[in-house]
Design a protein around this motif. Structure first.
Motif, PDB file in Angstrom:
ATOM      1  N   GLN A  94      46.987  -8.505 -47.645  1.00 52.53           N
ATOM      2  CA  GLN A  94      47.968  -8.210 -48.687  1.00 52.53           C
ATOM      3  C   GLN A  94      48.659  -9.496 -49.122  1.00 52.53           C
ATOM      4  N   GLY A  95      48.862  -9.634 -50.436  1.00 49.92           N
ATOM      5  CA  GLY A  95      49.562 -10.791 -50.963  1.00 49.92           C
ATOM      6  C   GLY A  95      51.009 -10.465 -51.273  1.00 49.92           C
ATOM      7  N   GLU A  96      51.743 -11.473 -51.726  1.00 46.97           N
ATOM      8  CA  GLU A  96      53.166 -11.301 -52.014  1.00 46.97           C
ATOM      9  C   GLU A  96      53.399 -10.310 -53.155  1.00 46.97           C
ATOM     10  N   LEU A  97      52.551 -10.354 -54.178  1.00 51.53           N
ATOM     11  CA  LEU A  97      52.754  -9.461 -55.320  1.00 51.53           C
ATOM     12  C   LEU A  97      52.544  -8.006 -54.913  1.00 51.53           C
ATOM     13  N   GLU A  98      51.485  -7.754 -54.162  1.00 53.39           N
ATOM     14  CA  GLU A  98      51.227  -6.391 -53.701  1.00 53.39           C
ATOM     15  C   GLU A  98      52.370  -5.868 -52.851  1.00 53.39           C
ATOM     16  N   GLN A  99      52.875  -6.705 -51.965  1.00 55.41           N
ATOM     17  CA  GLN A  99      53.960  -6.269 -51.092  1.00 55.41           C
ATOM     18  C   GLN A  99      55.255  -6.043 -51.863  1.00 55.41           C
ATOM     19  N   LEU A 141      45.562  -8.068 -66.603  1.00 58.22           N
ATOM     20  CA  LEU A 141      46.367  -9.268 -66.407  1.00 58.22           C
ATOM     21  C   LEU A 141      47.456  -9.041 -65.371  1.00 58.22           C
ATOM     22  N   TYR A 142      48.122  -7.883 -65.449  1.00 54.89           N
ATOM     23  CA  TYR A 142      49.163  -7.587 -64.459  1.00 54.89           C
ATOM     24  C   TYR A 142      49.532  -6.108 -64.511  1.00 54.89           C
ATOM     25  N   PHE A 143      49.972  -5.620 -63.363  1.00 53.26           N
ATOM     26  CA  PHE A 143      50.527  -4.272 -63.224  1.00 53.26           C
ATOM     27  C   PHE A 143      51.945  -4.413 -62.690  1.00 53.26           C
ATOM     28  N   SER A 144      52.839  -3.536 -63.143  1.00 56.58           N
ATOM     29  CA  SER A 144      54.208  -3.607 -62.641  1.00 56.58           C
ATOM     30  C   SER A 144      54.895  -2.256 -62.748  1.00 56.58           C
ATOM     31  N   ARG A 145      55.873  -2.073 -61.862  1.00 57.87           N
ATOM     32  CA  ARG A 145      56.742  -0.906 -61.983  1.00 57.87           C
ATOM     33  C   ARG A 145      57.818  -1.134 -63.047  1.00 57.87           C
ATOM     34  N   ALA A 146      57.981  -2.384 -63.456  1.00 58.99           N
ATOM     35  CA  ALA A 146      58.886  -2.717 -64.556  1.00 58.99           C
ATOM     36  C   ALA A 146      58.184  -2.438 -65.885  1.00 58.99           C
ATOM     37  N   THR A 147      58.953  -2.417 -66.959  1.00 62.27           N
ATOM     38  CA  THR A 147      58.387  -2.187 -68.280  1.00 62.27           C
ATOM     39  C   THR A 147      57.813  -3.489 -68.812  1.00 62.27           C
ATOM     40  N   ILE A 148      56.494  -3.554 -68.906  1.00 60.91           N
ATOM     41  CA  ILE A 148      55.820  -4.731 -69.443  1.00 60.91           C
ATOM     42  C   ILE A 148      54.835  -4.285 -70.524  1.00 60.91           C
ATOM     43  N   PRO A 149      54.667  -5.090 -71.580  1.00 63.24           N
ATOM     44  CA  PRO A 149      55.405  -6.318 -71.884  1.00 63.24           C
ATOM     45  C   PRO A 149      56.831  -6.017 -72.326  1.00 63.24           C
ATOM     46  N   PHE A 150      57.713  -7.012 -72.191  1.00 57.33           N
ATOM     47  CA  PHE A 150      59.108  -6.863 -72.595  1.00 57.33           C
ATOM     48  C   PHE A 150      59.237  -7.226 -74.076  1.00 57.33           C
ATOM     49  N   ASP A 151      59.692  -6.278 -74.871  1.00 55.38           N
ATOM     50  CA  ASP A 151      59.836  -6.482 -76.315  1.00 55.38           C
ATOM     51  C   ASP A 151      61.177  -7.170 -76.581  1.00 55.38           C
ATOM     52  N   ARG A 152      61.199  -8.489 -76.454  1.00 52.63           N
ATOM     53  CA  ARG A 152      62.454  -9.243 -76.492  1.00 52.63           C
ATOM     54  C   ARG A 152      63.245  -9.013 -77.773  1.00 52.63           C
ATOM     55  N   ASP A 153      62.557  -9.010 -78.922  1.00 51.79           N
ATOM     56  CA  ASP A 153      63.243  -8.880 -80.211  1.00 51.79           C
ATOM     57  C   ASP A 153      63.299  -7.445 -80.698  1.00 51.79           C
TER      58      ASP A 153
END
Length: 255
Positions: free
Chosen positions: A203-208, A162-174
């Motif tokens: 290249q798309g915006e997300l990749e960049q 679904l998605y890759f990120s350098r951020a921590t995902i998923p975010f455990d809000r609670d």
């Protein structure tokens, strides 16, 4: 260098491992030639890849005379690729122009702890004929939760990315502590047609934004599936990573 296809060695056809060996790494320049436990980093990666029985062949995709010279000295198959290519997968595609395979596996040039189990795991989703590309994930350790060099991935229930990120995902809000965070391992396997499609896409915006080439696949709707593995690796992105890998290899040079 041109090779001809040999009989298939896996249920998925002929599988070739390609090691993109980019000398001009931005975070750790010249890292594939840096000495680790008495050998260039690239030597450890090549040795690990050659130990994977699913590979019919292992080829190094060089981008510099220095890497090419090392390959020639060691007798490693090598294809020269343009230093201007923006990603390892673009380098993989360049190799596919002269090396025949049904599936190409991108073995990052900074992954000396590669194991045969990684390749068996990454190939397994190809049992589903609609799968275009595969990669790997492993449960993220606490030390890597907030590390931007440890890319995170979230998937659908069937394993589709679904998605890759350098951020921590998923975010455990609670802050439930119930959600699993998966670390992405930077190995990719492409069917030949999917690799050709990737090379045709801009290249798309997300990749960049994230500097993650796999997001080009998601932005364009390719079926990228993520297999779980029990075996973590240590990708070499920093001096600390280099020293950590060196300690592991000195302690167990057959890893």
């Amino acid at each position: 260098m041109t090779t001809t296809a040999s009989p298939s060695e896996t249920p998925y056809g002929r599988v070739v491992g390609v090691i993109p060996a980019r000398l001009a790494s931005t975070r750790l320049p010249n890292k594939v030639l840096r000495e680790v436990a008495g050998e260039p980093l690239l030597a450890w990666v090549y040795r690990a890849a050659k130990a994977c029985p699913d590979f019919a062949e292992v080829v190094i995709a060089a981008d510099s005379p220095e890497v090419q010279t090392l390959c020639q000295e060691r007798g490693w198959p090598c294809v020269m690729t343009s230093p201007e290519l923006p990603s390892g997968t673009d380098r993989l595609f360049a190799v596919s122009r002269t090396v025949e395979a049904d599936i190409y596996v991108n073995v990052q040039g900074d992954e000396p702890l590669l194991r045969p189990e990684h390749i068996a795991d990454i190939l397994s989703p190809f049992a589903m004929p609609h799968v275009d590309v595969t990669t790997l994930k492993v449960l993220c350790t606490a030390e890597n939760l907030n590390n931007p060099n440890a890319v995170k991935v979230v998937t659908a229930r069937d394993g589709r990315a679904l998605y890759f990120s350098r951020a921590t995902i998923p975010f455990d809000r609670d802050n439930t502590g119930c959600v699993k965070v998966w670390k992405h391992l930077g190995l990719y396997a492409y069917r030949r047609a999917a690799l050709e499609r990737f090379a045709s896409l801009a290249q798309g915006e997300l990749e960049q934004a994230e500097r993650l080439e796999q997001l080009r696949l998601l932005e364009n709707g390719l079926a990228l599936y993520v297999a779980a593995t029990e075996h973590d690796t240590v990708g070499v992105d920093t001096e600390d990573d280099l020293r950590r890998v060196e300690m592991i290899l000195i302690a167990n040079p057959t890893v």
